[in-house]
Design a protein around this motif. Structure first.
Motif, PDB file in Angstrom:
ATOM      1  N   ASP A  56       0.825  -1.209   0.000  1.00 11.93           N
ATOM      2  CA  ASP A  56       0.000   0.000   0.000  1.00 11.93           C
ATOM      3  C   ASP A  56       0.855   1.254   0.000  1.00 11.93           C
ATOM      4  N   SER A  57       0.384   2.254  -0.715  1.00  8.22           N
ATOM      5  CA  SER A  57       1.080   3.536  -0.778  1.00  8.22           C
ATOM      6  C   SER A  57       0.841   4.338   0.493  1.00  8.22           C
ATOM      7  N   LYS A  58       1.608   5.403   0.625  1.00  6.94           N
ATOM      8  CA  LYS A  58       1.449   6.299   1.771  1.00  6.94           C
ATOM      9  C   LYS A  58       0.035   6.862   1.827  1.00  6.94           C
ATOM     10  N   GLU A  59      -0.539   7.163   0.656  1.00  6.83           N
ATOM     11  CA  GLU A  59      -1.878   7.744   0.601  1.00  6.83           C
ATOM     12  C   GLU A  59      -2.941   6.717   1.004  1.00  6.83           C
ATOM     13  N   MET A  60      -2.785   5.465   0.558  1.00  7.26           N
ATOM     14  CA  MET A  60      -3.733   4.417   0.938  1.00  7.26           C
ATOM     15  C   MET A  60      -3.700   4.171   2.441  1.00  7.26           C
ATOM     16  N   VAL A  61      -2.508   4.164   3.004  1.00 10.06           N
ATOM     17  CA  VAL A  61      -2.369   3.939   4.443  1.00 10.06           C
ATOM     18  C   VAL A  61      -3.033   5.064   5.229  1.00 10.06           C
ATOM     19  N   ALA A  62      -2.830   6.302   4.792  1.00 12.73           N
ATOM     20  CA  ALA A  62      -3.438   7.441   5.484  1.00 12.73           C
ATOM     21  C   ALA A  62      -4.963   7.369   5.423  1.00 12.73           C
ATOM     22  N   ALA A  63      -5.504   6.995   4.261  1.00  8.81           N
ATOM     23  CA  ALA A  63      -6.953   6.873   4.124  1.00  8.81           C
ATOM     24  C   ALA A  63      -7.487   5.767   5.033  1.00  8.81           C
ATOM     25  N   ARG A  64      -6.796   4.629   5.067  1.00  4.25           N
ATOM     26  CA  ARG A  64      -7.243   3.517   5.906  1.00  4.25           C
ATOM     27  C   ARG A  64      -7.188   3.904   7.386  1.00  4.25           C
ATOM     28  N   ARG A  65      -6.143   4.609   7.764  1.00  4.32           N
ATOM     29  CA  ARG A  65      -6.013   5.018   9.166  1.00  4.32           C
ATOM     30  C   ARG A  65      -7.185   5.907   9.572  1.00  4.32           C
ATOM     31  N   LYS A  66      -7.532   6.877   8.754  1.00  6.92           N
ATOM     32  CA  LYS A  66      -8.651   7.769   9.085  1.00  6.92           C
ATOM     33  C   LYS A  66      -9.966   7.006   9.150  1.00  6.92           C
ATOM     34  N   PHE A  67     -10.188   6.141   8.165  1.00 13.61           N
ATOM     35  CA  PHE A  67     -11.454   5.430   8.081  1.00 13.61           C
ATOM     36  C   PHE A  67     -11.613   4.456   9.244  1.00 13.61           C
ATOM     37  N   LEU A  68     -10.603   3.650   9.507  1.00 17.77           N
ATOM     38  CA  LEU A  68     -10.708   2.657  10.573  1.00 17.77           C
ATOM     39  C   LEU A  68     -10.766   3.313  11.948  1.00 17.77           C
ATOM     40  N   ASN A  69      -9.962   4.353  12.162  1.00 18.08           N
ATOM     41  CA  ASN A  69     -10.008   5.043  13.450  1.00 18.08           C
ATOM     42  C   ASN A  69     -11.337   5.768  13.667  1.00 18.08           C
ATOM     43  N   GLY A  70     -12.096   5.952  12.588  1.00 20.22           N
ATOM     44  CA  GLY A  70     -13.437   6.504  12.721  1.00 20.22           C
ATOM     45  C   GLY A  70     -14.452   5.497  13.232  1.00 20.22           C
ATOM     46  N   GLY A  71     -14.036   4.232  13.390  1.00 20.11           N
ATOM     47  CA  GLY A  71     -14.903   3.212  13.968  1.00 20.11           C
ATOM     48  C   GLY A  71     -15.845   2.524  13.003  1.00 20.11           C
ATOM     49  N   PHE A  72     -15.711   2.773  11.712  1.00 18.95           N
ATOM     50  CA  PHE A  72     -16.660   2.222  10.743  1.00 18.95           C
ATOM     51  C   PHE A  72     -16.620   0.691  10.675  1.00 18.95           C
ATOM     52  N   TYR A  73     -15.452   0.107  10.896  1.00 17.43           N
ATOM     53  CA  TYR A  73     -15.328  -1.351  10.837  1.00 17.43           C
ATOM     54  C   TYR A  73     -15.220  -1.978  12.233  1.00 17.43           C
ATOM     55  N   GLN A  74     -15.676  -1.256  13.254  1.00 19.26           N
ATOM     56  CA  GLN A  74     -15.611  -1.777  14.616  1.00 19.26           C
ATOM     57  C   GLN A  74     -16.301  -3.129  14.773  1.00 19.26           C
ATOM     58  N   PRO A  75     -17.461  -3.372  14.143  1.00 16.81           N
ATOM     59  CA  PRO A  75     -18.085  -4.696  14.283  1.00 16.81           C
ATOM     60  C   PRO A  75     -17.203  -5.829  13.763  1.00 16.81           C
ATOM     61  N   ILE A  76     -16.414  -5.567  12.725  1.00 21.74           N
ATOM     62  CA  ILE A  76     -15.497  -6.602  12.234  1.00 21.74           C
ATOM     63  C   ILE A  76     -14.430  -6.876  13.273  1.00 21.74           C
ATOM     64  N   ALA A  77     -13.857  -5.816  13.846  1.00 22.48           N
ATOM     65  CA  ALA A  77     -12.832  -5.987  14.871  1.00 22.48           C
ATOM     66  C   ALA A  77     -13.376  -6.770  16.058  1.00 22.48           C
ATOM     67  N   GLU A  78     -14.601  -6.485  16.465  1.00 29.22           N
ATOM     68  CA  GLU A  78     -15.185  -7.183  17.606  1.00 29.22           C
ATOM     69  C   GLU A  78     -15.383  -8.663  17.302  1.00 29.22           C
ATOM     70  N   ALA A  79     -15.814  -8.980  16.088  1.00 31.52           N
ATOM     71  CA  ALA A  79     -15.985 -10.385  15.702  1.00 31.52           C
ATOM     72  C   ALA A  79     -14.647 -11.106  15.656  1.00 31.52           C
ATOM     73  N   VAL A  80     -13.622 -10.436  15.148  1.00 32.63           N
ATOM     74  CA  VAL A  80     -12.286 -11.023  15.106  1.00 32.63           C
ATOM     75  C   VAL A  80     -11.769 -11.264  16.527  1.00 32.63           C
ATOM     76  N   ASN A  81     -11.968 -10.291  17.407  1.00 36.93           N
ATOM     77  CA  ASN A  81     -11.511 -10.440  18.791  1.00 36.93           C
ATOM     78  C   ASN A  81     -12.168 -11.638  19.466  1.00 36.93           C
ATOM     79  N   ARG A  82     -13.471 -11.816  19.234  1.00 32.73           N
ATOM     80  CA  ARG A  82     -14.163 -12.972  19.829  1.00 32.73           C
ATOM     81  C   ARG A  82     -13.569 -14.275  19.326  1.00 32.73           C
TER      82      ARG A  82
END
Length: 286
Positions: A56-82
């Motif tokens: 991934d490029s620097k720009e892709m990483v920055a976009a992913r960081r903003k999006f994920l830290n916004g909590g949009f994929y939190q349900p996926i993280a919770e399922a993975v944690n379980r």
């Protein structure tokens, strides 16, 4: 749960164990790999690169960081944690490798979910130096390594859990580094994943494929579950970040990207499949 860096790293040149000093990792024959001031280590030899800056490029990483830290994929993280923490004993150390860790979101979420139950020994590996750099800047506790799933810089039979989330699994390597009884938690896009976005950026959306239910060699399927929910994106920036963090950014036509960039609101479906594998008894010596 205390979090410590994973220690059982292997030299990417000869496979021998690496030993850490204050500033570098070294193997017995003298190969040395500096630890960057940000806290990560580059263990991807130049001969294993297909480009100057793979992944991934620097720009892709920055976009992913903003999006994920916004909590949009939190349900996926919770399922993975379980899935990762299911049936984990209350004592000892659980070692976990995120193979294709990106900017480290899912390991950070795992560390938070685990609490104080037992020690987590964490390693994030990604082929993108920009991703690993971003991960190291956000959390100093795990070990962060630039490396490839095709030849993991990890000693054999040293890992309890492997995460492979929207990544590129190399099962022969996963089987090699897993301990007896070790597990893989894998997340893949389902047929309806981001369908509304795909309908905007592509002339046609490919028909749904039948899911492959055959377990890879060396592992046994424990469970497969689906996680499906809707997201409301309420700005051009949010839509742009989602598009930029996916491979669709490079597959879509200029016209499709222009249509997406004109949007200020979009409801999209998140549809993922979470599969848990266990290392087969036949995959390691008795």
């Amino acid at each position: 749960m205390p979090v410590t860096p994973f220690q059982a790293l292997a030299c990417p040149l000869d496979g021998d164990p690496l030993t850490r000093t204050d500033t570098a990792w070294r193997c017995p024959v003298g190969h040395s790999f500096d630890i960057a001031r940000q806290g990560y280590t580059h263990l991807l030899p130049v001969q294993n690169k297909r480009s100057r800056n793979p992944g991934d490029s620097k720009e892709m990483v920055a976009a992913r960081r903003k999006f994920l830290n916004g909590g949009f994929y939190q349900p996926i993280a919770e399922a993975v944690n379980r899935a990762v923490l299911a049936d984990v004993p209350g004592e000892g150390t659980l070692s976990c490798l995120d193979a294709g860790c990106g900017e480290g979101y899912y390991l950070r979420q795992l560390a938070t979910a685990a609490g104080e139950r037992r020690t987590l020994e964490l390693l994030g590996v990604d082929i993108s130096k920009w991703a690993v750099l971003a991960a190291a800047k956000q959390d100093k506790r795990p070990a962060w390594v630039v490396g490839t799933n095709a030849r993991l810089p990890v000693l054999s039979a040293s890992v309890d859990r492997i995460l492979c989330l929207f990544g590129f699994p190399v099962y022969s390597e996963f089987v090699r580094v897993l301990k007896p009884g070790g597990q893989i938690v894998q997340v893949d896009a389902g047929p309806g994943h981001l369908r509304e976005l795909r309908e905007i950026i592509y002339p046609t959306v490919k028909p749904e494929k039948n899911e492959d239910t055959v377990a890879p060699e060396g592992v046994t399927t424990l469970a497969t579950t689906a996680e499906r929910f809707s997201l409301e994106l309420t700005s051009q920036d949010q839509i742009a970040d989602l598009l930029a963090m996916t491979p669709h950014l490079y597959r879509a036509s200029a016209e499709g990207i222009e249509r997406a960039s004109a949007l200020n609101f979009l409801t999209v479906t998140v549809d993922v499949r979470i599969t848990c594998y266990r290392l087969s008894d036949s995959a390691y010596p008795l």
